[in-house]
Motif scaffolding. Structure first.
Motif, PDB file in Angstrom:
ATOM      1  N   GLN A   1       0.822  -1.196   0.127  1.00  0.00           N
ATOM      2  CA  GLN A   1      -0.014   0.087  -0.051  1.00  0.00           C
ATOM      3  C   GLN A   1       0.608   1.408  -0.111  1.00  0.00           C
ATOM      4  OE1 GLN A   1      -3.662   0.369  -0.134  1.00  0.00           O
ATOM      5  NE2 GLN A   1      -2.713   2.536  -0.729  1.00  0.00           N
ATOM      6  N   ALA A   2       1.991   1.160   0.841  1.00  0.00           N
ATOM      7  CA  ALA A   2       2.786   2.360   0.875  1.00  0.00           C
ATOM      8  C   ALA A   2       3.325   2.652  -0.534  1.00  0.00           C
ATOM      9  CB  ALA A   2       3.996   2.172   1.954  1.00  0.00           C
ATOM     10  N   ARG A   3       3.629   1.666  -1.382  1.00  0.00           N
ATOM     11  CA  ARG A   3       4.451   1.594  -2.519  1.00  0.00           C
ATOM     12  C   ARG A   3       3.308   2.433  -3.537  1.00  0.00           C
ATOM     13  NH1 ARG A   3       9.016   2.224  -5.436  1.00  0.00           N
ATOM     14  NH2 ARG A   3       8.304   2.009  -7.497  1.00  0.00           N
ATOM     15  N   ARG A   4       2.144   1.887  -3.503  1.00  0.00           N
ATOM     16  CA  ARG A   4       0.949   2.540  -4.312  1.00  0.00           C
ATOM     17  C   ARG A   4       0.820   3.944  -3.943  1.00  0.00           C
ATOM     18  NH1 ARG A   4      -1.567  -2.483  -3.581  1.00  0.00           N
ATOM     19  NH2 ARG A   4      -2.670  -1.836  -1.534  1.00  0.00           N
ATOM     20  N   TRP A   5       0.840   4.214  -2.818  1.00  0.00           N
ATOM     21  CA  TRP A   5       1.007   5.765  -2.570  1.00  0.00           C
ATOM     22  C   TRP A   5       2.240   6.577  -3.201  1.00  0.00           C
ATOM     23  CZ3 TRP A   5      -0.234   4.639   3.324  1.00  0.00           C
ATOM     24  CH2 TRP A   5      -1.254   4.565   3.396  1.00  0.00           C
ATOM     25  N   GLN A   6       3.330   5.901  -3.141  1.00  0.00           N
ATOM     26  CA  GLN A   6       4.514   6.481  -3.600  1.00  0.00           C
ATOM     27  C   GLN A   6       4.085   6.669  -5.025  1.00  0.00           C
ATOM     28  OE1 GLN A   6       8.088   4.658  -2.410  1.00  0.00           O
ATOM     29  NE2 GLN A   6       9.081   5.198  -4.244  1.00  0.00           N
ATOM     30  N   ASP A   7       3.509   5.687  -5.719  1.00  0.00           N
ATOM     31  CA  ASP A   7       3.415   5.599  -7.322  1.00  0.00           C
ATOM     32  C   ASP A   7       2.431   6.583  -7.631  1.00  0.00           C
ATOM     33  OD1 ASP A   7       5.603   3.647  -7.560  1.00  0.00           O
ATOM     34  OD2 ASP A   7       3.932   2.162  -7.507  1.00  0.00           O
ATOM     35  N   MET A   8       1.747   7.221  -6.659  1.00  0.00           N
ATOM     36  CA  MET A   8       0.573   8.375  -6.972  1.00  0.00           C
ATOM     37  C   MET A   8       0.926   9.591  -7.283  1.00  0.00           C
ATOM     38  SD  MET A   8      -2.464   6.626  -4.428  1.00  0.00           S
ATOM     39  CE  MET A   8      -3.558   7.921  -4.940  1.00  0.00           C
ATOM     40  N   ASP A   9       2.507   9.598  -6.743  1.00  0.00           N
ATOM     41  CA  ASP A   9       3.065  11.091  -7.015  1.00  0.00           C
ATOM     42  C   ASP A   9       2.022  12.036  -6.019  1.00  0.00           C
ATOM     43  OD1 ASP A   9       5.279  12.839  -7.367  1.00  0.00           O
ATOM     44  OD2 ASP A   9       4.549  12.973  -9.275  1.00  0.00           O
ATOM     45  N   LEU A  10       1.894  11.734  -4.764  1.00  0.00           N
ATOM     46  CA  LEU A  10       1.155  12.729  -4.055  1.00  0.00           C
ATOM     47  C   LEU A  10       1.774  14.175  -3.788  1.00  0.00           C
ATOM     48  CD1 LEU A  10      -0.652  10.249  -1.722  1.00  0.00           C
ATOM     49  CD2 LEU A  10      -1.691  11.352  -3.908  1.00  0.00           C
ATOM     50  N   GLY A  11       3.127  14.178  -4.000  1.00  0.00           N
ATOM     51  CA  GLY A  11       3.906  15.440  -3.772  1.00  0.00           C
ATOM     52  C   GLY A  11       4.419  15.335  -2.190  1.00  0.00           C
ATOM     53  N   ILE A  12       3.970  14.253  -1.200  1.00  0.00           N
ATOM     54  CA  ILE A  12       4.629  14.279   0.011  1.00  0.00           C
ATOM     55  C   ILE A  12       5.350  12.873   0.321  1.00  0.00           C
ATOM     56  CG2 ILE A  12       3.118  16.032   1.094  1.00  0.00           C
ATOM     57  CD1 ILE A  12       0.941  13.771   1.716  1.00  0.00           C
ATOM     58  N   GLU A  13       6.251  12.479   1.055  1.00  0.00           N
ATOM     59  CA  GLU A  13       6.741  11.328   1.359  1.00  0.00           C
ATOM     60  C   GLU A  13       6.130  10.726   2.505  1.00  0.00           C
ATOM     61  OE1 GLU A  13      10.912  11.521   1.757  1.00  0.00           O
ATOM     62  OE2 GLU A  13      11.212  12.221  -0.389  1.00  0.00           O
ATOM     63  N   LEU A  14       5.091   9.888   2.383  1.00  0.00           N
ATOM     64  CA  LEU A  14       4.449   9.114   3.202  1.00  0.00           C
ATOM     65  C   LEU A  14       5.071   7.812   4.101  1.00  0.00           C
ATOM     66  CD1 LEU A  14       0.838   9.313   1.733  1.00  0.00           C
ATOM     67  CD2 LEU A  14       1.845  10.918   3.438  1.00  0.00           C
ATOM     68  N   THR A  15       4.953   7.745   5.130  1.00  0.00           N
ATOM     69  CA  THR A  15       5.575   6.483   5.611  1.00  0.00           C
ATOM     70  C   THR A  15       4.199   5.787   6.077  1.00  0.00           C
ATOM     71  OG1 THR A  15       5.637   7.660   8.025  1.00  0.00           O
ATOM     72  CG2 THR A  15       7.740   7.588   6.664  1.00  0.00           C
ATOM     73  N   ILE A  16       4.677   4.440   6.196  1.00  0.00           N
ATOM     74  CA  ILE A  16       3.957   3.451   6.761  1.00  0.00           C
ATOM     75  C   ILE A  16       4.259   2.769   7.917  1.00  0.00           C
ATOM     76  CG2 ILE A  16       4.871   1.431   5.488  1.00  0.00           C
ATOM     77  CD1 ILE A  16       0.977   2.171   6.326  1.00  0.00           C
ATOM     78  N   ALA A  17       3.540   2.983   9.002  1.00  0.00           N
ATOM     79  CA  ALA A  17       3.872   2.309  10.466  1.00  0.00           C
ATOM     80  C   ALA A  17       3.176   1.187  10.762  1.00  0.00           C
ATOM     81  CB  ALA A  17       3.398   3.289  11.686  1.00  0.00           C
ATOM     82  N   VAL A  18       4.072   0.001  10.932  1.00  0.00           N
ATOM     83  CA  VAL A  18       3.245  -1.117  11.354  1.00  0.00           C
ATOM     84  C   VAL A  18       3.858  -1.608  12.669  1.00  0.00           C
ATOM     85  CG1 VAL A  18       3.471  -3.730  10.603  1.00  0.00           C
ATOM     86  CG2 VAL A  18       3.559  -2.010   8.889  1.00  0.00           C
ATOM     87  N   ASN A  19       2.803  -2.384  13.484  1.00  0.00           N
ATOM     88  CA  ASN A  19       3.263  -2.904  14.715  1.00  0.00           C
ATOM     89  C   ASN A  19       3.799  -4.136  14.697  1.00  0.00           C
ATOM     90  OD1 ASN A  19       1.699  -1.067  16.899  1.00  0.00           O
ATOM     91  ND2 ASN A  19      -0.058  -1.308  15.264  1.00  0.00           N
ATOM     92  N   ALA A  20       4.637  -4.392  15.610  1.00  0.00           N
ATOM     93  CA  ALA A  20       5.731  -5.701  15.897  1.00  0.00           C
ATOM     94  C   ALA A  20       5.445  -5.943  17.305  1.00  0.00           C
ATOM     95  CB  ALA A  20       6.711  -5.326  15.334  1.00  0.00           C
ATOM     96  N   SER A  21       5.050  -7.255  17.642  1.00  0.00           N
ATOM     97  CA  SER A  21       5.401  -7.607  18.952  1.00  0.00           C
ATOM     98  C   SER A  21       6.484  -8.187  19.294  1.00  0.00           C
ATOM     99  CB  SER A  21       3.992  -8.854  19.201  1.00  0.00           C
ATOM    100  OG  SER A  21       4.349  -9.987  18.580  1.00  0.00           O
ATOM    101  N   ALA A  22       6.542  -8.276  20.679  1.00  0.00           N
ATOM    102  CA  ALA A  22       7.799  -8.746  21.209  1.00  0.00           C
ATOM    103  C   ALA A  22       8.258 -10.260  20.739  1.00  0.00           C
ATOM    104  CB  ALA A  22       7.937  -8.924  22.681  1.00  0.00           C
TER     105      ALA A  22
END
Length: 276
Positions: free
Chosen positions: A154-175
């Protein structure tokens, strides 16, 4: 029985020195009574095990007496674990994206991937309920791989849309994920999606275990900035300013600590906390 359990919990909670390091043990004790709860040894052992499990759920370092209501709670939990197995393949699980904004200017800087479960019978099940079941059963491992793959794509699709901003994607990781093949899973998800590691942020969920106990592998190819306190009581008083970069508080349950502690230097990205 309660006095003996309290003495055991207190004795086992004392630190043990091993190789010049202090090791702390968590103690969970289940108590069942004869003949009130059962007459046979088999049932007594089963009841004691159920009570011990409830002590673990309560946060460890405690004891619980068996009650017949516990049978129903354990039965519900087992049924939920069975329903959760295969829920991804059946299309019951989906990922929602919560915007992350910069408080300084309210600019959108990214999104957090959140798992949601729409049960065919019980409807929407709260993440605080089924995520705990997933972690204790080990199901969080395959689910974590799916979430990483979908979120990076999904983050790659946002990047390909050329929105003019560099969006990050946050994912939870458990111990639990940190103790397994998280490095390989992150690397694979990034390579398959064609996403640069700087666009992915891993959030280490505390789940009440205490932030200093969270150990992050230094070779994870994505920045591990946030430490998510979640919905469990936790203290960040022992967290150094260099450790804390982001802070996610579920339900805005943050309270100032009485004891003064070093104030972390704020990063340029802070999550806006919204009430449920």
């Amino acid at each position: 029985a309660s006095k003996l359990a309290e003495a055991l919990v207190e004795a086992l909670s004392r630190p043990i020195v091993a190789q010049d390091r202090q090791v702390f043990l968590g103690t969970s004790i289940g108590i069942t009574l004869f003949p009130e709860d059962a007459l046979g040894a088999t049932m007594l052992m089963k009841n004691g095990d159920i009570a011990m499990y409830q002590a673990k759920v309560a946060g460890k370092s405690c004891y619980r007496f068996y009650s017949r209501a516990m049978d129903q709670a354990v039965e519900r939990r087992v049924r939920m674990e069975q329903d959760l197995r295969g829920a991804w393949d059946r299309g019951e699980l989906a990922i929602a994206y919560q915007p992350i904004v910069r408080l300084r200017d309210n600019a959108l800087v990214g999104a957090e991937a959140l798992l949601r479960w729409q049960h065919p019978v019980h409807g929407n099940i709260a993440p605080s309920v089924f995520i705990d079941v997933a972690e204790q059963s080990g199901l969080i491992l395959p689910l974590g791989r799916h979430i990483l793959a979908v979120a990076c794509a999904q983050a790659r699709r946002w990047q390909d849309m050329d929105l003019g901003i560099e969006l990050t994607i946050a994912v939870n990781a458990s111990a639990l994920q940190l103790r397994h093949e998280l490095v390989e899973e992150v690397t694979t998800a990034l390579e398959v999606a064609g996403l640069h590691a700087s666009r992915l942020i891993l959030e280490v969920t505390d789940n009440g275990a205490g932030l200093p106990a969270v150990v992050v592998p230094p070779v994870v190819p994505a920045p591990i900035g946030p430490i998510d306190v979640g919905s469990h009581p936790a203290s960040i008083g022992d967290t150094t300013p260099t450790t804390l970069r982001w802070l996610g508080c579920a339900g805005c349950r943050a309270r100032p600590r009485r004891k003064a502690c070093p104030r972390p230097r704020p990063s340029r990205h802070w999550r806006r906390c919204s009430r449920p």
